[in-house]
Motif scaffolding. Structure first.
Motif, short mmCIF file in Angstrom:
data_model
loop_
_atom_site.label_atom_id
_atom_site.label_comp_id
_atom_site.label_asym_id
_atom_site.label_seq_id
_atom_site.Cartn_x
_atom_site.Cartn_y
_atom_site.Cartn_z
N SER A 344 0.80 -1.22 0.00
CA SER A 344 0.00 0.00 0.00
C SER A 344 0.83 1.27 0.00
CB SER A 344 -0.93 0.01 1.22
OG SER A 344 -0.17 -0.06 2.42
N VAL A 345 2.18 1.14 0.08
CA VAL A 345 3.05 2.31 0.15
C VAL A 345 4.29 2.07 -0.70
CG1 VAL A 345 4.47 3.77 1.65
CG2 VAL A 345 2.28 2.89 2.48
N SER A 346 4.68 3.06 -1.47
CA SER A 346 5.97 3.05 -2.17
C SER A 346 6.94 3.90 -1.37
CB SER A 346 5.82 3.60 -3.59
OG SER A 346 5.06 2.74 -4.40
N VAL A 347 8.11 3.34 -1.06
CA VAL A 347 9.10 4.03 -0.23
C VAL A 347 10.24 4.52 -1.11
CG1 VAL A 347 10.75 3.80 1.66
CG2 VAL A 347 8.50 2.69 1.81
N TYR A 348 10.61 5.79 -0.93
CA TYR A 348 11.70 6.40 -1.68
C TYR A 348 12.79 6.84 -0.68
CZ TYR A 348 8.45 6.59 -5.60
OH TYR A 348 7.57 6.26 -6.60
N VAL A 349 14.01 6.43 -0.94
CA VAL A 349 15.14 6.76 -0.08
C VAL A 349 16.07 7.69 -0.85
CG1 VAL A 349 17.07 5.86 1.26
CG2 VAL A 349 14.95 4.53 1.07
N SER A 350 16.30 8.88 -0.31
CA SER A 350 17.05 9.91 -1.03
C SER A 350 18.12 10.52 -0.12
CB SER A 350 16.10 11.03 -1.50
OG SER A 350 15.03 10.51 -2.22
N PRO A 351 19.20 11.02 -0.71
CA PRO A 351 20.23 11.69 0.09
C PRO A 351 19.77 13.08 0.52
CG PRO A 351 20.78 11.82 -2.23
CD PRO A 351 19.56 10.95 -2.14
N GLN A 352 20.38 13.58 1.59
CA GLN A 352 20.09 14.94 2.06
C GLN A 352 21.35 15.48 2.75
OE1 GLN A 352 19.59 15.87 5.53
NE2 GLN A 352 20.34 13.86 6.14
N PRO A 353 21.43 16.80 2.99
CA PRO A 353 22.73 17.40 3.33
C PRO A 353 23.01 17.62 4.81
CG PRO A 353 21.21 19.13 2.80
CD PRO A 353 20.44 17.84 2.69
N TYR A 354 22.05 17.32 5.68
CA TYR A 354 22.29 17.59 7.10
C TYR A 354 22.98 16.40 7.76
CZ TYR A 354 19.51 21.84 7.01
OH TYR A 354 19.06 23.09 6.74
N ASN A 355 23.85 16.68 8.68
CA ASN A 355 24.66 15.63 9.27
C ASN A 355 24.24 15.32 10.70
OD1 ASN A 355 25.63 17.86 10.70
ND2 ASN A 355 27.57 17.94 9.59
N GLU A 356 24.78 14.24 11.20
CA GLU A 356 24.72 13.92 12.63
C GLU A 356 26.10 14.18 13.19
OE1 GLU A 356 22.04 13.19 14.32
OE2 GLU A 356 20.84 13.24 12.49
N VAL A 357 26.21 15.12 14.12
CA VAL A 357 27.50 15.47 14.69
C VAL A 357 27.41 15.53 16.21
CG1 VAL A 357 28.33 16.77 12.70
CG2 VAL A 357 27.01 17.95 14.47
N LEU A 358 28.55 15.37 16.82
CA LEU A 358 28.70 15.61 18.25
C LEU A 358 29.39 16.96 18.42
CD1 LEU A 358 28.97 15.07 21.29
CD2 LEU A 358 30.93 13.58 20.77
N SER A 359 28.72 17.90 19.07
CA SER A 359 29.31 19.20 19.38
C SER A 359 30.03 19.10 20.72
CB SER A 359 28.22 20.28 19.46
OG SER A 359 27.54 20.40 18.24
N VAL A 360 31.27 19.58 20.75
CA VAL A 360 32.02 19.59 22.01
C VAL A 360 32.33 21.05 22.35
CG1 VAL A 360 32.94 17.28 21.73
CG2 VAL A 360 34.21 19.22 20.79
N ASN A 361 32.15 21.40 23.61
CA ASN A 361 32.24 22.79 24.04
C ASN A 361 33.68 23.16 24.39
OD1 ASN A 361 31.80 25.35 24.99
ND2 ASN A 361 30.53 24.74 26.75
N MET A 362 34.28 23.96 23.51
CA MET A 362 35.67 24.40 23.71
C MET A 362 35.76 25.72 24.46
SD MET A 362 37.07 23.25 19.94
CE MET A 362 35.54 22.77 19.12
N ARG A 363 34.61 26.27 24.85
CA ARG A 363 34.60 27.52 25.61
C ARG A 363 34.94 27.26 27.09
NH1 ARG A 363 32.54 31.95 22.95
NH2 ARG A 363 31.78 31.44 20.84
N ASP A 364 35.05 28.34 27.84
CA ASP A 364 35.47 28.22 29.23
C ASP A 364 34.46 27.47 30.10
OD1 ASP A 364 37.70 29.58 28.51
OD2 ASP A 364 37.28 31.40 29.68
N ASN A 365 33.21 27.36 29.65
CA ASN A 365 32.21 26.62 30.43
C ASN A 365 32.02 25.20 29.91
OD1 ASN A 365 30.85 27.29 28.05
ND2 ASN A 365 28.88 27.53 29.10
N GLY A 366 33.01 24.73 29.13
CA GLY A 366 33.01 23.34 28.70
C GLY A 366 34.07 22.54 29.45
N TRP A 367 34.04 21.23 29.30
CA TRP A 367 34.98 20.33 29.97
C TRP A 367 34.90 20.48 31.49
CZ3 TRP A 367 37.34 16.17 28.17
CH2 TRP A 367 38.29 15.54 28.97
#
Length: 657
Positions: A344-367
């Motif tokens: 009952s459904v046709s599935v389409y798989v397509s590329p896209q430009p957003y990523n999965e990233v881990l942000s690490v806090n390099m500011r003074d209130n990080g670590w």
């Protein structure tokens, strides 16, 4: 910072900010603000924010796929035509989609939301679109340059008509809109930052005008800045004379799209403010006369009516899709195989430009683990990247609907430096495990003035305690939360950290953890030869921090700009980069390279320069790059038109078999 960059970045509008950021992550096609859960996305040709529960397809300009489109294939409007059909279908039935939230406005001058962009697109095309092969095609106008991108000519089609009493669309309508609204100090339109006063606009004929840029931009159309809606000059004039911003925002003809004439495939019939929209087929659609690119335009659209419903729950949207009550919906990866097995459904798989990233806090209130901040060392970020098995994300969490992420371009992009693969470290796949992670961490320890180390397999502080850090993930974004759980387990296993995972509402994270407060005045740091705009995502050096402390987060995914990579300057061109809440200071000559990129005289030259940037970004890991998730959309199997490409033909060419 390059000339005029500071002013430009300081006044980035919400649409441009959302074009950088994806909140929903793997469960949503990047490019959706609030939701584009109808299987569609787009905002003025730009990608916006993820909703967290949808994979979308169609863009506001009628294209299926992400609007930061696909692989760049040429300089201008080259590319394949639409597929031939033996006999044009007859228009019939209705095309029904659904999304999760209502629209705050349908005023095309002020909309910044993806879902509303799709609703507007049903009744009003924009200037151009991109075909499945990535080539640019004209809707309302052609856009060309003869001097390498400094002067661009807009040539309008001559069969464009507004609704009565406004008559024919001419260049004067566009020039007036740009000069009197977008370049004004009072109107504050969605496109205001796309048309700074440094751009000189001049009408050169009844159906032609030119825009002269301060400097050449080879990829200006790919930035989507010149993508405009036509609006009658006569409708705008009273508000311009009075400088009446609120009146312009609330004008009924704009809100109800009553001026659109033959300018879109459908005519808006009703907009229920607490619900969706309904449309009737536009018998006089201007594209009937323009079949040179796709013969399906001759009788388009191929539905007598269209509807966008508001169905708040994803499960209810998917149920409606399966039952045949709607024609399109986004599908989360954990249910993709289930729907692929359904007739009952046709599935389409397509590329896209957003990523999965881990942000690490390099500011003074990080670590928060102890003295100093190990996140600031390239080798430590490399260690973290080497500690996380990317296949656990792509094959596990994303169920095979994703690919590993190594640098700031997807590998299918023209701008990906495929000729320099040996210089791009494959952290998390080829370079993975305890040994490569710990060895790089030890190199970072040696750079630090503080005595961090390992006690066996446990990372310890100078005091001998286990390094304990916090991780924030966006509450309610299930797939991204699962990615966080995998990464936490991997970092604990391969680097001996202890990590506390906390789920926080993305809005709360944005306001209290990610944005840096500013008094509105620029700051300077002479020691690193940098000066800061007072922007909310990088108000100053690392000593300028958000109100709440944080260590690591995966609330946002970010745009990698595969059509026009130059906007990545907002992330990486120096300590004072516009979007740099993490406090990243590049160790390579980022500013110099971006300056060269912006003045590149050819696409080959630009690719070479961007290759230098992408190699350095891969090595420095300013964000720990994890994966690209696919866009997964489901359609009624009788719908013909969607493709598994970054973009497809406008929805006006879709039909039901």
């Amino acid at each position: 910072m390059r000339p005029n960059d500071k002013d430009k970045n300081r006044y980035l509008n919400r649409r441009q900010w959302m074009a950088m950021v994806g909140i929903g992550g793997a469960t949503g096609l990047a490019g959706c603000l609030g939701d584009g859960d109808d299987g569609e996305d787009g905002d003025d040709g730009e990608n916006n924010e993820n909703t967290g529960d949808n994979n979308d397809g169609e863009s506001e300009d009628g294209n299926d796929g992400d609007d930061e489109q696909g692989v760049d294939t040429g300089d201008e409007d080259e590319g394949s035509s639409g597929e031939n059909v033996d006999e044009l279908p007859e228009p019939s039935g209705s095309y029904v989609t659904a999304q999760g939230t209502t629209f705050s406005t349908l005023n095309p001058l002020y909309n910044t939301e993806d879902g509303a962009g799709t609703a507007i697109a049903r009744a009003l095309d924009q200037g151009y679109y991109f075909a499945p092969d990535g080539s640019r095609k004209p809707h309302h106008y052609e856009l060309n340059t003869d001097d390498g991108g400094k002067v661009w000519t807009f040539k309008l089609r001559e069969n464009l008509q507004f609704s009565d009493p406004y008559g024919q669309v001419t260049a004067e309508d566009y020039v007036y809109q740009i000069q009197e609204l977008h370049q004004s100090s009072w109107a504050a339109t969605a496109d205001s930052t796309s048309w700074p006063s440094e751009i000189t606009v001049e009408q050169t004929g009844e159906f032609e005008f030119q825009a002269e840029l301060p400097s050449a931009q080879l990829l200006w159309p790919e930035s989507f800045d010149p993508l405009l809606y036509p609006v009658p000059k006569a409708l705008l004039e009273p508000y311009v004379i009075e400088q009446d911003t609120q009146g312009l925002r609330q004008d009924e003809e704009l809100l109800e799209l009553q001026f659109t004439g033959n300018l879109g495939p459908f005519t808006l019939d009703t907009w229920e403010r607490s619900g969706g929209t309904r449309y009737s087929r536009n018998e006089n659609y201007y594209m009937h006369d323009h079949t040179e690119e796709n013969e399906l335009f001759e009788k388009s659209p191929y539905f007598e009516s269209a509807e966008i419903q508001v169905i708040k729950e994803q499960s209810s949207r998917l149920g409606a899709l399966e039952a045949g009550e709607i024609d399109a919906a986004g599908i989360p990866p954990e249910r993709a195989e289930e729907f692929q097995s359904k007739d009952s459904v046709s599935v389409y798989v397509s590329p896209q430009p957003y990523n999965e990233v881990l942000s690490v806090n390099m500011r003074d209130n990080g670590w928060s683990a102890g003295p100093g901040n190990l996140f600031r060392y390239n080798k430590f970020r490399q260690a973290m990247a080497a500690a996380i098995d990317k296949t656990l994300i792509t094959d596990g969490v994303l169920r095979g609907f994703g690919t590993p992420h190594y640098t700031w371009q997807p590998q299918w992009s023209k701008w990906y430096p495929s000729d320099r693969e040996d210089e791009i470290p494959k952290f998390g796949t080829e370079i993975y495990g305890k040994e490569p992670a710990m060895s790089r961490a030890k190199e970072a320890f040696a750079e630090s003035e503080y005595d961090y180390g390992f006690d066996g397999d446990t990372m310890v502080t100078p005091e001998g305690d286990q390094v304990t850090l916090s991780w924030i993930s966006g509450a309610g974004v299930d797939t991204r939360n699962k990615i966080a759980e995998v990464c936490v387990q991997e970092l604990e296993k391969n680097l001996g950290m202890s990590i506390n995972l906390e789920l926080i509402n993305p809005t709360t994270y944005d306001q209290n953890y990610f944005q840096t407060p500013s008094d509105g005045e620029p700051t300077e740091a002479e020691s690193i030869d940098a000066s800061w705009d007072a922007g909310r995502f990088n108000a100053g050096p690392r000593s300028v921090t958000a109100s709440e402390d944080w260590d690591m987060a995966n609330v946002y995914g970010l745009n990698t700009y595969p059509r026009n990579p130059i906007p990545s300057t907002a992330f990486f061109d120096g300590p004072e980069a516009y979007f740099n809440a993490v406090g990243y200071y590049p160790d390579f000559n980022a500013k110099e390279l971006y300056d060269k990129a912006e003045s590149a005289g050819s696409r080959d030259e630009l690719k070479s320069i961007m290759g230098d940037i992408f190699v350095n970004v891969a090595q420095e890991q300013p964000y720990i790059m994890l994966a690209f998730d696919d866009s997964i959309s489901g359609y009624d199997p009788e719908i013909v038109g969607p493709t598994e490409t970054f973009t497809t033909w406008p929805v006006s060419t879709y039909y039901r078999e």
